[in-house]
Motif scaffolding. Structure first.
Motif, short mmCIF file in Angstrom:
data_model
loop_
_atom_site.label_atom_id
_atom_site.label_comp_id
_atom_site.label_asym_id
_atom_site.label_seq_id
_atom_site.Cartn_x
_atom_site.Cartn_y
_atom_site.Cartn_z
N GLU A 82 15.58 -1.62 4.36
CA GLU A 82 16.35 -0.87 3.92
C GLU A 82 15.80 0.50 3.77
O GLU A 82 16.50 1.32 4.03
N ASN A 83 14.53 0.54 3.42
CA ASN A 83 13.93 1.82 3.44
C ASN A 83 13.97 2.55 4.79
O ASN A 83 13.97 3.72 5.05
N ILE A 84 13.66 1.96 5.87
CA ILE A 84 13.63 2.19 7.27
C ILE A 84 15.19 3.06 7.73
O ILE A 84 15.19 4.13 8.14
N ILE A 85 16.15 2.17 7.20
CA ILE A 85 17.25 2.66 7.42
C ILE A 85 17.87 4.04 6.74
O ILE A 85 18.39 4.86 7.03
N TYR A 86 17.38 4.03 5.49
CA TYR A 86 17.64 5.12 4.66
C TYR A 86 16.86 6.33 4.98
O TYR A 86 17.30 7.58 5.03
N VAL A 87 15.32 6.16 5.31
CA VAL A 87 14.51 7.18 5.77
C VAL A 87 15.15 7.83 7.27
O VAL A 87 15.03 8.93 7.41
N MET A 88 15.60 6.93 7.84
CA MET A 88 16.09 7.26 9.49
C MET A 88 17.31 8.38 9.14
O MET A 88 17.62 9.13 10.08
N SER A 89 18.11 8.09 8.32
CA SER A 89 19.12 9.19 7.85
C SER A 89 18.93 10.34 6.91
O SER A 89 19.78 10.84 6.47
N GLY A 90 17.51 10.33 6.43
CA GLY A 90 17.21 11.20 5.33
C GLY A 90 16.09 12.01 5.72
O GLY A 90 16.16 12.47 6.97
N ASP A 91 15.21 12.40 4.97
CA ASP A 91 14.19 13.13 5.33
C ASP A 91 13.04 12.79 4.49
O ASP A 91 12.86 11.56 4.09
N THR A 92 11.90 13.51 4.42
CA THR A 92 10.67 13.20 3.92
C THR A 92 10.82 12.94 2.53
O THR A 92 10.17 12.08 1.91
N SER A 93 11.58 13.74 1.73
CA SER A 93 11.65 13.69 0.30
C SER A 93 12.58 12.16 -0.09
O SER A 93 12.20 11.43 -1.06
N THR A 94 13.41 11.86 0.83
CA THR A 94 14.04 10.45 0.82
C THR A 94 13.06 9.26 0.70
O THR A 94 12.76 8.35 0.07
N ALA A 95 11.93 9.70 1.96
CA ALA A 95 11.02 8.40 1.85
C ALA A 95 9.93 8.47 1.06
O ALA A 95 9.63 7.30 0.30
N ILE A 96 9.57 9.64 0.35
CA ILE A 96 8.67 9.65 -0.80
C ILE A 96 9.43 9.12 -2.14
O ILE A 96 8.84 8.18 -2.82
N MET A 97 10.67 9.58 -2.37
CA MET A 97 11.47 8.94 -3.38
C MET A 97 11.50 7.45 -3.51
O MET A 97 11.36 6.64 -4.48
N ARG A 98 12.10 6.94 -2.32
CA ARG A 98 12.30 5.59 -2.19
C ARG A 98 11.04 4.69 -2.31
O ARG A 98 10.82 3.71 -2.68
N ALA A 99 9.95 5.36 -1.76
CA ALA A 99 8.37 4.64 -1.72
C ALA A 99 7.90 4.32 -3.11
O ALA A 99 7.65 3.62 -3.36
N PHE A 100 8.24 5.29 -4.01
CA PHE A 100 7.97 5.53 -5.38
C PHE A 100 8.86 4.78 -6.34
O PHE A 100 8.63 4.41 -7.52
N THR A 101 10.34 4.58 -5.92
CA THR A 101 11.01 3.99 -6.94
C THR A 101 11.89 2.71 -6.44
O THR A 101 11.90 1.75 -7.02
N ALA A 102 12.27 2.72 -5.10
CA ALA A 102 13.11 1.60 -4.64
C ALA A 102 12.35 0.41 -4.25
O ALA A 102 12.79 -0.53 -4.62
N VAL A 103 11.09 0.67 -3.88
CA VAL A 103 10.46 -0.57 -3.42
C VAL A 103 9.82 -1.24 -4.76
O VAL A 103 10.06 -2.61 -4.97
N PRO A 104 9.15 -0.60 -5.73
CA PRO A 104 8.91 -1.04 -6.99
C PRO A 104 10.37 -1.75 -7.61
O PRO A 104 9.98 -2.70 -8.24
N LEU A 105 11.13 -1.17 -7.38
CA LEU A 105 12.55 -1.64 -8.27
C LEU A 105 12.90 -3.03 -7.48
O LEU A 105 13.29 -4.03 -8.34
N HIS A 106 12.76 -3.20 -6.21
CA HIS A 106 13.06 -4.43 -5.61
C HIS A 106 12.15 -5.38 -5.75
O HIS A 106 12.39 -6.68 -6.28
N ALA A 107 10.95 -5.12 -5.97
CA ALA A 107 9.86 -6.23 -6.46
C ALA A 107 10.15 -6.54 -7.95
O ALA A 107 10.04 -7.79 -8.27
N PHE A 108 10.25 -5.72 -8.94
CA PHE A 108 10.51 -5.73 -10.35
C PHE A 108 11.85 -6.77 -10.56
O PHE A 108 11.50 -7.79 -11.30
N ALA A 109 13.03 -6.24 -9.78
CA ALA A 109 13.95 -7.21 -10.27
C ALA A 109 13.99 -8.31 -9.67
O ALA A 109 14.47 -9.49 -10.38
N SER A 110 13.49 -8.46 -8.31
CA SER A 110 13.55 -9.82 -7.81
C SER A 110 12.26 -10.51 -8.27
O SER A 110 12.51 -11.85 -8.50
N GLY A 111 11.29 -9.97 -8.72
CA GLY A 111 10.08 -10.76 -9.40
C GLY A 111 10.51 -11.55 -10.88
O GLY A 111 10.36 -12.47 -11.01
#
Length: 165
Positions: A82-111
């Motif tokens: 999902e992040n690869i898809i978002y970052v390909m259509s976004g920019d560096t700020s999208t990559a940073i924001m998703r790395a620090f929020t979306a990845v932990p969110l997926h792990a937390f909710a699914s955990g």
């Protein structure tokens, strides 16, 4: 398998977006639907199905903690793609924001969902197993949906305030 689970999610989300975009013109209602039903339900349900189909009945799934581990692994595979898809259509700020929020969110909710899947695996009755599985799914959808809803509100307010100045 978590990485590949993006395919059915994309298909489901495209169908649901097309359906719901014609139902409401109220932005808050649409953001709620997009956050909780389209993203939250589709993504968490598919992660649940990955675990139930591929590892739930495996002999190595032999303790509650395994539910957490397997579900987090499936969610991180999904989040990676999902992040690869978002970052390909976004920019560096999208990559940073998703790395620090979306990845932990997926792990937390699914955990959390994984904890309930692990408890369900060792339930004494089929009814208890279903109840625990659905409880975990609903909690994961709630966490995921809340995250997405807050983001949708934030980005819409940025656009709104930027456009009104």
């Amino acid at each position: 398998i978590g990485i590949l689970s993006i395919i059915p999610v994309i298909i489901m989300e495209i169908i649901l977006i097309a359906f719901f975009s014609n139902i409401t013109t109220y932005p808050l209602v649409y953001y709620f639907i997009q956050a909780f039903i389209i993203a939250g339900c589709c993504e968490e349900y598919i992660k649940l199905m990955v675990v139930k189909k591929y590892v739930y009945n495996d002999e190595h799934f032999d303790e509650v903690m395994d539910g957490i581990v397997y579900t987090v692994v499936a969610s991180l595979g999904f989040a990676c793609m999902e992040n690869i898809i978002y970052v390909m259509s976004g920019d560096t700020s999208t990559a940073i924001m998703r790395a620090f929020t979306a990845v932990p969110l997926h792990a937390f909710a699914s955990g959390i969902m994984g904890y309930y899947i692990g408890k369900a695996k060792f339930a004494e009755t089929a009814e208890e197993e279903r109840t625990l599985t659905y409880r975990g799914l609903l909690i994961a959808i709630g966490i995921h949906g809340l995250y997405n809803f807050i983001l949708l509100l934030f980005y819409s307010s940025k656009v709104f305030f930027r456009g009104s100045s």
